[in-house]
Scaffold this motif. Structure first.
Motif, PDB file in Angstrom:
ATOM      1  N   UNK A  91       0.829  -1.198   0.000  1.00  0.00           N
ATOM      2  CA  UNK A  91       0.000   0.000   0.000  1.00  0.00           C
ATOM      3  C   UNK A  91       0.870   1.257   0.000  1.00  0.00           C
ATOM      4  N   UNK A  92       0.532   2.203  -0.858  1.00  0.00           N
ATOM      5  CA  UNK A  92       1.246   3.485  -1.014  1.00  0.00           C
ATOM      6  C   UNK A  92       2.600   3.314  -1.682  1.00  0.00           C
ATOM      7  N   UNK A  93       2.895   2.123  -2.181  1.00  0.00           N
ATOM      8  CA  UNK A  93       4.170   1.911  -2.862  1.00  0.00           C
ATOM      9  C   UNK A  93       4.358   2.836  -4.047  1.00  0.00           C
ATOM     10  N   UNK A  94       3.300   3.005  -4.851  1.00  0.00           N
ATOM     11  CA  UNK A  94       3.396   3.891  -6.016  1.00  0.00           C
ATOM     12  C   UNK A  94       3.582   5.347  -5.600  1.00  0.00           C
ATOM     13  N   UNK A  95       2.846   5.764  -4.554  1.00  0.00           N
ATOM     14  CA  UNK A  95       2.986   7.139  -4.077  1.00  0.00           C
ATOM     15  C   UNK A  95       4.374   7.421  -3.527  1.00  0.00           C
ATOM     16  N   UNK A  96       4.923   6.470  -2.796  1.00  0.00           N
ATOM     17  CA  UNK A  96       6.280   6.630  -2.256  1.00  0.00           C
ATOM     18  C   UNK A  96       7.294   6.705  -3.388  1.00  0.00           C
ATOM     19  N   UNK A  97       7.117   5.843  -4.390  1.00  0.00           N
ATOM     20  CA  UNK A  97       8.037   5.835  -5.533  1.00  0.00           C
ATOM     21  C   UNK A  97       7.964   7.153  -6.302  1.00  0.00           C
ATOM     22  N   UNK A  98       6.762   7.682  -6.500  1.00  0.00           N
ATOM     23  CA  UNK A  98       6.600   8.951  -7.217  1.00  0.00           C
ATOM     24  C   UNK A  98       7.242  10.094  -6.450  1.00  0.00           C
ATOM     25  N   UNK A 153       7.314  13.391   5.810  1.00  0.00           N
ATOM     26  CA  UNK A 153       6.724  13.678   4.500  1.00  0.00           C
ATOM     27  C   UNK A 153       6.183  12.414   3.841  1.00  0.00           C
ATOM     28  N   UNK A 154       6.969  11.345   3.883  1.00  0.00           N
ATOM     29  CA  UNK A 154       6.557  10.108   3.215  1.00  0.00           C
ATOM     30  C   UNK A 154       5.482   9.391   4.038  1.00  0.00           C
ATOM     31  N   UNK A 155       5.545   9.542   5.336  1.00  0.00           N
ATOM     32  CA  UNK A 155       4.529   8.931   6.193  1.00  0.00           C
ATOM     33  C   UNK A 155       3.141   9.481   5.852  1.00  0.00           C
ATOM     34  N   UNK A 156       3.063  10.761   5.550  1.00  0.00           N
ATOM     35  CA  UNK A 156       1.781  11.365   5.185  1.00  0.00           C
ATOM     36  C   UNK A 156       1.214  10.762   3.908  1.00  0.00           C
ATOM     37  N   UNK A 157       2.094  10.363   2.995  1.00  0.00           N
ATOM     38  CA  UNK A 157       1.635   9.715   1.762  1.00  0.00           C
ATOM     39  C   UNK A 157       0.962   8.384   2.091  1.00  0.00           C
ATOM     40  N   UNK A 158       1.552   7.638   3.020  1.00  0.00           N
ATOM     41  CA  UNK A 158       0.982   6.350   3.416  1.00  0.00           C
ATOM     42  C   UNK A 158      -0.388   6.546   4.043  1.00  0.00           C
ATOM     43  N   UNK A 159      -0.493   7.511   4.951  1.00  0.00           N
ATOM     44  CA  UNK A 159      -1.753   7.741   5.663  1.00  0.00           C
ATOM     45  C   UNK A 159      -2.841   8.212   4.695  1.00  0.00           C
ATOM     46  N   UNK A 160      -2.490   9.147   3.795  1.00  0.00           N
ATOM     47  CA  UNK A 160      -3.475   9.636   2.822  1.00  0.00           C
ATOM     48  C   UNK A 160      -3.979   8.496   1.945  1.00  0.00           C
ATOM     49  N   UNK A 161      -3.074   7.636   1.519  1.00  0.00           N
ATOM     50  CA  UNK A 161      -3.466   6.507   0.671  1.00  0.00           C
ATOM     51  C   UNK A 161      -4.381   5.558   1.426  1.00  0.00           C
ATOM     52  N   UNK A 162      -4.039   5.277   2.679  1.00  0.00           N
ATOM     53  CA  UNK A 162      -4.849   4.366   3.486  1.00  0.00           C
ATOM     54  C   UNK A 162      -6.250   4.926   3.703  1.00  0.00           C
ATOM     55  N   UNK A 163      -6.334   6.225   3.980  1.00  0.00           N
ATOM     56  CA  UNK A 163      -7.629   6.848   4.239  1.00  0.00           C
ATOM     57  C   UNK A 163      -8.472   6.927   2.966  1.00  0.00           C
ATOM     58  N   UNK A 164      -7.831   7.292   1.865  1.00  0.00           N
ATOM     59  CA  UNK A 164      -8.579   7.480   0.620  1.00  0.00           C
ATOM     60  C   UNK A 164      -9.106   6.160   0.060  1.00  0.00           C
ATOM     61  N   UNK A 165      -8.370   5.104   0.266  1.00  0.00           N
ATOM     62  CA  UNK A 165      -8.790   3.811  -0.273  1.00  0.00           C
ATOM     63  C   UNK A 165      -9.537   2.964   0.756  1.00  0.00           C
ATOM     64  N   UNK A 166      -9.501   3.414   2.025  1.00  0.00           N
ATOM     65  CA  UNK A 166     -10.093   2.648   3.129  1.00  0.00           C
ATOM     66  C   UNK A 166      -9.648   1.184   3.049  1.00  0.00           C
ATOM     67  N   UNK A 167      -8.330   1.014   2.943  1.00  0.00           N
ATOM     68  CA  UNK A 167      -7.786  -0.329   2.787  1.00  0.00           C
ATOM     69  C   UNK A 167      -7.591  -1.000   4.129  1.00  0.00           C
ATOM     70  N   UNK A 168      -6.716  -2.003   4.170  1.00  0.00           N
ATOM     71  CA  UNK A 168      -6.586  -2.848   5.351  1.00  0.00           C
ATOM     72  C   UNK A 168      -6.169  -2.102   6.608  1.00  0.00           C
ATOM     73  N   UNK A 169      -5.466  -0.968   6.460  1.00  0.00           N
ATOM     74  CA  UNK A 169      -4.968  -0.253   7.637  1.00  0.00           C
ATOM     75  C   UNK A 169      -5.827   0.959   7.982  1.00  0.00           C
TER      76      UNK A 169
END
Length: 330
Positions: free
Chosen positions: A221-228, A247-263
């Motif tokens: 999760x958020x692998x693409x966002x981190x890579x970008x 900075x990168x942690x925020x990308x993970x959290x935004x991705x998790x919230x927007x997709x409502x994934x496992x975390x």
């Protein structure tokens, strides 16, 4: 015959007294104490000896087998983890603080995020090797693959019950257990609710202390966002080491919230029960170090020609710049 029996009983009693005397000084003061008391003291001593021998040869939840080699962990990550300054510092610091606390406030939960081949499984294995004498083979290290263990969403409730029972029985046996949940991005919805009570700051839950356990989540999760983010940082000409964890942690959290994934779970994030750790995409120089290290570890002669030929067979992106490995060090 009676004389022989009496001599045997006398010898046994004398032996028991000598052994018990080493355990309980009161027996030495009165060696003619009740014979059965001597036998009981000797039995207690034998049980102590048995436990000591068992602890030495068979893995138990004691310091001999859970050695918490923090210095070795730090040195190994510094020497063998390439291109992951964020993960290196975060993993070392979080585990050190948790292990060195006599009574941690709560269980330690590290969530590793990044593309395939960036070192998530590799680091979890290094952690296990330096906390447990038997490493990944330890009975106190539990690798759970979400894809294989929980494949059907219609059986989520059954999986919840199984996982709850597994965690509770495991930590009851050894509070210093390590759980590694692989492929968290494939976790069916609702499973995280089962784990959550064991992550929170309970003194005890149904009489068991869950705060000394460590959980590691592995996720793409958020692998693409981190890579970008890493690519934009490189494209602007900034040093890779200038990338900040926040900075990168925020990308993970935004991705998790927007997709409502496992975390995604409001309480887990609001209360900071999970430490999110990003793994950056690996550049060509990092892949070359991985190749050299793997060749040396496997006993092969390391030459520049061999390394270059292997790296040439690896795909990099973007196609025009050839900066990051598509599959990392895989």
């Amino acid at each position: 015959m009676n004389i022989v029996i009496m001599q045997g009983q006398t010898l046994l009693a004398a032996t028991c007294i000598v052994v018990a005397c080493s355990v309980h000084s009161a027996v030495c003061a009165n060696p003619f104490a009740d014979f059965f008391e001597v036998i009981q003291l000797t039995a207690d001593y034998a049980e102590i000896c048995y436990d000591s021998v068992r602890t030495y040869f068979a893995e138990t939840c004691h310091d001999r087998w859970i050695h918490n080699n923090l210095t070795g962990l730090s040195n190994h990550l510094n020497k063998k983890l390439f291109g992951q300054h964020l993960a290196l510092d975060a993993v070392t610091n979080h585990i050190q603080r948790h292990i060195q606390s006599a009574e941690p406030a709560r269980a330690l939960v590290l969530s590793f995020h990044g593309s395939i081949g960036t070192g998530k499984s590799y680091v979890s294995r290094i952690v296990a090797e330096h906390l447990y004498r038997k490493g990944m083979e330890s009975q106190f290290v539990h690798l759970i693959s979400m894809a294989s263990e929980f494949p059907l969403e219609e059986k989520v409730q059954d999986f919840k019950d199984q996982l709850r029972a597994y965690i509770e029985s495991t930590i009851a046996d050894c509070p210093r257990s390590l759980f590694i949940f692989d492929e968290m991005n494939k976790m069916p919805p609702g499973i995280i609710d089962t784990i959550r009570p064991y992550l929170e700051s309970y003194n005890k839950l149904r009489g068991v202390n869950y705060r000394r356990a460590i959980y590691i989540f592995l996720s793409n999760t958020a692998g693409n966002g981190i890579a970008e983010y890493a690519y934009q940082h490189w494209w602007k000409g900034y040093p890779r080491e200038d990338i900040k964890l926040a900075d990168v942690r925020e990308i993970i959290i935004r991705t998790a919230i927007s997709t409502k994934n496992e975390l995604w779970h409001g309480e887990l994030m609001d209360r900071r029960l999970i430490e999110f750790i990003p793994f950056l995409p690996l550049e060509k120089s990092h892949v070359m170090k991985c190749v050299k290290d793997n060749m040396a570890t496997s006993g092969h002669k390391v030459t520049d020609e061999k390394v270059e030929s292997i790296v040439k067979a690896i795909s990099f992106w973007p196609k025009s710049e050839q900066v990051f490995a598509v599959f990392g060090c895989k």
